[in-house]
Enzyme design. Structure first.
Site, PDB file in Angstrom:
ATOM      1  CG  HIS A 153      -2.007  -1.061   1.118  1.00 37.15           C
ATOM      2  ND1 HIS A 153      -3.139  -1.039   1.889  1.00 37.15           N
ATOM      3  CD2 HIS A 153      -2.109  -2.185   0.354  1.00 37.15           C
ATOM      4  CE1 HIS A 153      -3.884  -2.108   1.601  1.00 37.15           C
ATOM      5  NE2 HIS A 153      -3.265  -2.813   0.668  1.00 37.15           N
ATOM      6  CD  GLU A 246     -14.238   3.893  -1.865  1.00 30.92           C
ATOM      7  OE1 GLU A 246     -14.903   3.457  -0.909  1.00 30.92           O
ATOM      8  OE2 GLU A 246     -13.569   4.958  -1.799  1.00 30.92           O
TER       9      GLU A 246
END
Length: 376
Positions: A153, A246
């Site tokens: 990440h 998203e």
């Protein structure tokens, strides 16, 4: 394909894959992928240089120039130390809007902690030498804080805004997701900085006690796609957990909810936190995917090279399923999605519109490719 079928596809405006022939289209605007270069090791980001050349990053820690003829050059010298491993390495690259005059490149990477085991996303500014062989005057203009011992990440997409400031997406580092809701760190944030690394005075949290001035928006998980919309707003994709990827329009000072609200769940099942999908003061995504597609690079198409039906569409790469998602928008909402290059054989890592108005794609493989999508 007979004329009746062609006309039906034109009217429906749907993506078509016909009889395994690899025909993709809407309003008869079909594409033909052309390999410019191959043999790239997990390429991550591409930028366009004058003369039809490209600069491409390889995640293991190499920067390469590619000629207009597709010839891949030797690794460019002068990179800093890079913590390559897992999702980390040499990631996005951006050519400055004034590159022809200043030869400036920006790149982001996983920066190792001096004397420690941690790392974080960093952004560097440098000049490409006249012969293209090395980087000069390299400066680290931003370094995510804190450093974390993680291989996951990193975020790391760079976008230059119309006012010349730089946006950079920053991941939550996986093990520190709760920090995405705190303003005293850079984890799970979008930051906006000037080209010298300073925080612009009109950033939303400048002067706020306990908040870092570089922060533009927060509550993000792992943004690996970003672009400017035709109206100049900053759009991004971010990976959800299991489900809940998203698309967001990251606006100044807004909270995008992670990990308090999400349309995903824990890996292996089970709700995250209280299992909420909405909460006052937290933004809803413009669009989300369940199951996850693992969205990466994204670009708006401003040209009409593929026909009027595609102009203004958003394109997003899928790592998980190996396709390029052509997304139709109307009144700020997603109204249709079409899968291009949908054989699932290659992870789509980056997509950009080139100076010629065509789309270019990077495939994230050990034998990665730079593709040009030609109208058929």
């Amino acid at each position: 394909m007979n004329l009746q079928i062609q006309e039906a596809l034109r009217v429906l405006g749907k993506t078509a894959i016909v009889a395994g022939l690899g025909v993709w289209g809407a309003a008869m605007a079909q594409i033909r992928p052309e390999t410019i270069s191959s043999g790239l090791e997990n390429p991550w980001g591409v930028a366009f240089l004058p003369g039809g050349r490209f600069v491409v990053t390889e995640r293991p820690g190499r920067l390469r120039l590619i000629g207009a003829d597709g010839k891949v050059g030797a690794p460019v010298a002068g990179l800093p130390a890079i913590a390559a491993g897992g999702q980390g390495g040499l990631l996005d690259v951006l050519a400055d809007s004034g590159f022809e005059k200043n030869r400036t490149l920006y790149f982001c990477f996983s920066e190792p902690e001096a004397g420690g085991s941690g790392n974080s996303t960093a952004l560097a500014s440098t000049q490409l030498s006249a012969d293209g062989a090395r980087l000069e005057n390299l400066r680290i203009i931003f370094s995510q804080q804190p450093k974390v011992a993680s291989r996951n990440h990193f975020g790391c997409r760079i976008v230059e805004s119309r006012d010349g400031t730089l946006f950079l997406t920053l991941g939550d580092r996986f093990s520190r997701k709760e920090d995405a809701q705190k303003l005293d760190n850079h984890l799970g944030k979008v930051v906006r900085i000037a080209k010298d690394g300073s925080a612009p005075k009109d950033n939303p949290f400048v002067g706020r006690a306990g908040a870092l001035p570089e922060i533009w928006s927060y509550g993000h998980r792992n943004g690996q796609g970003a672009t400017l919309a035709p109206d100049g707003r900053f759009w991004m994709t971010e990976h959800g957990p299991q489900g809940g990827d998203e698309i967001n329009i990251a606006q100044a000072g807004r909270n995008y909810g992670w990990p308090v609200i999400t349309y995903g769940e824990n890996y292996g099942g089970g709700k995250i936190g209280d299992g909420l999908t909405a909460k006052d003061g937290m933004e809803q995504p413009l669009h989300y995917w369940v199951p996850s597609i693992a969205p990466s690079g994204m670009a708006f198409l401003a040209s009409d090279r593929y026909g009027a039906a595609w102009k203004g569409n958003l394109f997003v790469g899928s790592l998980k399923f190996g396709y390029l998602d052509r997304i139709e928008l109307k009144d700020g909402k997603v109204v249709a999605e079409h899968k291009l290059l949908a054989d699932g054989r290659a992870r789509i890592r980056d997509v950009k519109q080139g100076p010629d108005g065509l789309l270019y794609v990077l495939t994230d493989e050990s034998d990665g490719k730079l593709l040009r999508l030609r109208p058929n």
